[in-house]
Write an enzyme that holds these catalytic residues in place. Structure first.
Site, PDB file in Angstrom:
ATOM      1  N   ALA A   1      88.076  16.230  39.356  1.00 21.68           N
ATOM      2  CA  ALA A   1      87.140  15.567  38.626  1.00 21.68           C
ATOM      3  C   ALA A   1      85.874  15.353  39.144  1.00 21.68           C
ATOM      4  CB  ALA A   1      88.006  14.334  38.258  1.00 21.68           C
TER       5      ALA A   1
ATOM      6  N   CYS B   1      75.876  29.398  33.369  1.00 22.75           N
ATOM      7  CA  CYS B   1      76.797  30.012  32.601  1.00 22.75           C
ATOM      8  C   CYS B   1      77.604  29.133  31.781  1.00 22.75           C
ATOM      9  CB  CYS B   1      77.712  30.840  33.452  1.00 22.75           C
ATOM     10  SG  CYS B   1      77.108  32.098  34.336  1.00 22.75           S
TER      11      CYS B   1
ATOM     12  N   ASN C   1      85.215  31.875  30.546  1.00 26.95           N
ATOM     13  CA  ASN C   1      84.397  30.647  30.846  1.00 26.95           C
ATOM     14  C   ASN C   1      84.795  29.533  30.133  1.00 26.95           C
ATOM     15  OD1 ASN C   1      83.100  32.020  32.812  1.00 26.95           O
ATOM     16  ND2 ASN C   1      80.990  32.187  31.953  1.00 26.95           N
TER      17      ASN C   1
ATOM     18  N   LEU D   1      90.505  21.807  38.617  1.00 26.12           N
ATOM     19  CA  LEU D   1      90.989  20.584  38.468  1.00 26.12           C
ATOM     20  C   LEU D   1      90.305  19.430  39.179  1.00 26.12           C
ATOM     21  CD1 LEU D   1      94.764  21.170  37.754  1.00 26.12           C
ATOM     22  CD2 LEU D   1      92.944  20.576  35.932  1.00 26.12           C
TER      23      LEU D   1
HETATM   24  N1  LIG Z   1      74.680  33.698  37.482  1.00 24.36           N
HETATM   25  C1  LIG Z   1      75.921  33.990  37.449  1.00 24.36           C
HETATM   26  O1  LIG Z   1      76.772  33.240  37.932  1.00 24.36           O
HETATM   27  C2  LIG Z   1      76.712  34.688  36.361  1.00 24.36           C
HETATM   28  C3  LIG Z   1      77.799  34.982  36.380  1.00 24.36           C
HETATM   29  C4  LIG Z   1      78.273  35.911  35.567  1.00 24.36           C
HETATM   30  C5  LIG Z   1      77.639  36.509  34.662  1.00 24.36           C
HETATM   31  N2  LIG Z   1      76.380  35.869  34.465  1.00 24.36           N
HETATM   32  C6  LIG Z   1      75.627  36.718  33.288  1.00 24.36           C
HETATM   33  O2  LIG Z   1      74.699  37.939  33.705  1.00 24.36           O
HETATM   34  C7  LIG Z   1      73.419  37.691  33.005  1.00 24.36           C
HETATM   35  C8  LIG Z   1      72.424  37.629  34.277  1.00 24.36           C
HETATM   36  O3  LIG Z   1      72.441  36.277  34.898  1.00 24.36           O
HETATM   37  P1  LIG Z   1      71.606  35.943  36.121  1.00 24.36           P
HETATM   38  O4  LIG Z   1      72.066  34.525  36.635  1.00 24.36           O
HETATM   39  O5  LIG Z   1      71.786  36.948  37.076  1.00 24.36           O
HETATM   40  O6  LIG Z   1      70.060  35.718  35.591  1.00 24.36           O
HETATM   41  P2  LIG Z   1      68.682  35.676  36.511  1.00 24.36           P
HETATM   42  O7  LIG Z   1      67.954  35.015  35.648  1.00 24.36           O
HETATM   43  O8  LIG Z   1      69.081  35.272  37.718  1.00 24.36           O
HETATM   44  O9  LIG Z   1      68.110  37.091  36.514  1.00 24.36           O
HETATM   45  C9  LIG Z   1      67.776  37.836  35.606  1.00 24.36           C
HETATM   46  C10 LIG Z   1      66.848  39.060  35.773  1.00 24.36           C
HETATM   47  O10 LIG Z   1      66.307  39.813  34.776  1.00 24.36           O
HETATM   48  C11 LIG Z   1      64.823  40.066  34.600  1.00 24.36           C
HETATM   49  N3  LIG Z   1      64.652  40.410  33.262  1.00 24.36           N
HETATM   50  C12 LIG Z   1      64.441  39.755  32.408  1.00 24.36           C
HETATM   51  N4  LIG Z   1      64.138  40.637  31.283  1.00 24.36           N
HETATM   52  C13 LIG Z   1      64.174  41.606  31.734  1.00 24.36           C
HETATM   53  C14 LIG Z   1      63.844  43.032  31.033  1.00 24.36           C
HETATM   54  N5  LIG Z   1      63.319  43.200  29.868  1.00 24.36           N
HETATM   55  N6  LIG Z   1      63.947  44.188  32.051  1.00 24.36           N
HETATM   56  C15 LIG Z   1      64.184  44.082  33.515  1.00 24.36           C
HETATM   57  N7  LIG Z   1      64.510  42.744  33.842  1.00 24.36           N
HETATM   58  C16 LIG Z   1      64.325  41.736  32.894  1.00 24.36           C
HETATM   59  C17 LIG Z   1      64.655  38.781  35.142  1.00 24.36           C
HETATM   60  O11 LIG Z   1      63.163  38.665  35.521  1.00 24.36           O
HETATM   61  C18 LIG Z   1      65.611  38.204  36.185  1.00 24.36           C
HETATM   62  O12 LIG Z   1      64.959  38.697  37.606  1.00 24.36           O
HETATM   63  C19 LIG Z   1      73.504  36.428  31.967  1.00 24.36           C
HETATM   64  O13 LIG Z   1      74.062  37.218  30.975  1.00 24.36           O
HETATM   65  C20 LIG Z   1      74.513  35.592  32.614  1.00 24.36           C
HETATM   66  O14 LIG Z   1      75.120  34.819  31.666  1.00 24.36           O
HETATM   67  C21 LIG Z   1      75.819  35.282  35.303  1.00 24.36           C
END
Ligand SMILES: NC(=O)c1ccc[n+]([C@@H]2O[C@H](COP(=O)([O-])OP(=O)(O)OC[C@H]3O[C@@H](n4cnc5c(N)ncnc54)[C@H](O)[C@@H]3O)[C@@H](O)[C@H]2O)c1
Length: 437
Positions: A250, A258, A206, A248
């Protein structure tokens, strides 16, 4: 196949997409979330987020998917538990791991043999800390693997099912093998490694992509000074296979859930371990300034901003998602309002009216409503529907037909034909293509 369902903790963009794709690969999956409203919707067959193709995949695999808000229900039936909860930035810039820790404590409290697989993006060293916490909690039967996720919102299903690579870090070889077996049916490179290395692959990837974006944005800014065209520069650079054409484009900077947090978290991680990651400081600063450059362009063109009306086209951080986290539009709208501008906006994902992230902004139901009487428009998100917009009608509806194209999305020739005064990012002096013959 193991008769027990795979458990997925957190049903957001990553958790839900992963769950549905694992179901598509033939596994039974039990999804758990603390958000009761979200789980209630999923149980009714509704999909709480917008992601192309997701609704259909959920309904096609409904028989293999189940949902719960209870850790008891989850842990009564699942041995393999993917953690996909959010890890937002904390005020210090470090990743906030409280949701991960909550989930780990809940899992540890219900004894049993389990494999915890971390899909959330977590700082290097988290796996080792979780193992230490589990030991302290007396949860000896739980092992751990890291399986970072690289999907992009807007193309999440394809990215999950046809990934460039699957990265699996584990403390024990057999745990990595179990995780790898779950992806059977996907033909790609598999990188098996240690937990800290897997965690670092995610952050480094990232941070590198964000660096590419800030790099081309700085090139664009120099192009503006010297009359060069960044689109052609990027094309010329991208043809070199050592560079590649991706990331790339701009524009007005990266946003989303993220890049901003992961770049910041890697910078903090380096700092916490005594290393000053200078390059990332620049990447972050360039991005922050880039979001504001449009304000300068508007000020220059309009000769001042107070009392002007500006239409923002697109608000989500990128097209094909409803995600507004860290969107450039939030900074831009806030700056413009601060400068005394009346801001109207249109985004296909947002209902007309007010939105808490955009105080003072009038969100319109149609692009033409936002453009009506505006002194300028800024294209913020390159939604495909803007390619089909009747730009001549748009120009006619505006008080001054000025379009600042924050994504270099509209061809300058198309804009000129429509009667728009047009400025992109780093487009310099566009030289017409040579006439054949
Ligand atoms: N969104 C993306 O494009 C993407 C891509 C790659 C990695 N990630 C990573 O993946 C992870 C999740 O991202 P996301 O975008 O899916 O987040 P999000 O906010 O869309 O979803 C997270 C979910 O987890 C639930 N949650 C929170 N605490 C909880 C608990 N204790 N028990 C059960 N459920 C719980 C929330 O209610 C929510 O529905 C992050 O670490 C993010 O950095 C995200």
């Amino acid at each position: 196949m193991d008769a027990a369902p795979i458990g997925v903790v957190g049903t957001g963009y990553v958790g839900l997409v992963s769950a549905v794709c694992f179901a598509h690969l033939g596994h039974d999956v039990l999804c758990m979330d603390v958000d009761e409203a979200k789980i209630a919707r999923l149980e009714r067959g509704e999909v709480p987020i917008f992601e192309p193709g997701l609704e259909k995949l959920v309904s096609d695999n409904a028989a293999r998917l189940s949902f719960t808000t209870s850790y008891d229900v989850l842990l009564d039936s699942c041995h393999i538990l993917f953690i996909a909860v959010d890890t937002p930035p904390s005020p210090s810039g470090d990743a906030d791991l409280s949701r991960v820790q909550y989930a780990v404590r809940e899992i540890a409290a219900r004894h049993g043999e389990r494999l915890l697989v971390m899909k959330s993006t977590v700082p290097v060293g988290t796996g080792e800390k979780v193992m230490a916490d589990l030991e302290a909690l007396g949860a000896a039967g739980i092992t751990y693997a890291s399986n970072p996720e690289f999907l992009r919102e807007g193309a999440a299903i394809q990215d999950f099912l046809e990934p460039d690579r699957i990265v699996i870090g584990s403390f024990r070889e057999e745990d990595g093998a179990v995780v790898e077996s779950l992806y059977r049916g996907i033909d790609t490179n598999v990188v098996r490694t240690s937990v800290p290395t897997a965690e670092m692959v995610k952050y480094a990837s990232n941070a590198f992509l964000a660096t590419k974006i800030s790099f081309i944005n700085e090139i664009a800014n120099v192009c503006e000074q010297v009359g060069a065209d960044v689109k052609t520069v990027a094309h010329g650079m991208g043809l070199d296979h050592r560079i590649g054409p991706h990331f790339l484009q701009a524009g007005i900077g990266y946003g989303g859930s993220c890049f901003p947090k992961d770049v910041q978290a890697l910078k903090q991680l380096a700092g916490n371990s005594g290393y000053h990651f200078q390059l990332l400081n620049a990447v972050i600063e360039v991005n922050a300034l880039q979001k504001r450059r449009v304000v300068g362009k508007l000020k220059e063109r309009l000769g001042g901003l107070r009392g002007a009306t500006v239409a923002l086209l697109g608000l989500t951080f990128k097209p094909n998602t409803d995600d507004l986290r860290e969107a450039a539009s939030i900074v831009l709208a806030g700056r413009l309002i601060h400068e005394g501008v009346s801001v109207k906006a249109y985004d296909p994902m947002l209902d007309a009216g007010d939105h808490p992230l955009f105080p003072g902004v009038e969100i319109c139901a149609e692009p033409v409503e936002a453009l009506e009487g505006a002194d300028a428009a800024v294209l913020v998100t390159e939604w495909p529907e803007f390619a089909r917009l009747d730009w001549a009608a748009a120009a006619g509806a505006m008080a001054r037909p000025l379009l600042i194209d924050g994504r270099n999305f509209v061809e300058p020739a198309v804009a000129a034909e429509a009667g728009l005064e047009y400025e992109g990012i780093g487009l310099g002096d566009v030289v017409p293509a040579p006439v054949a013959g």
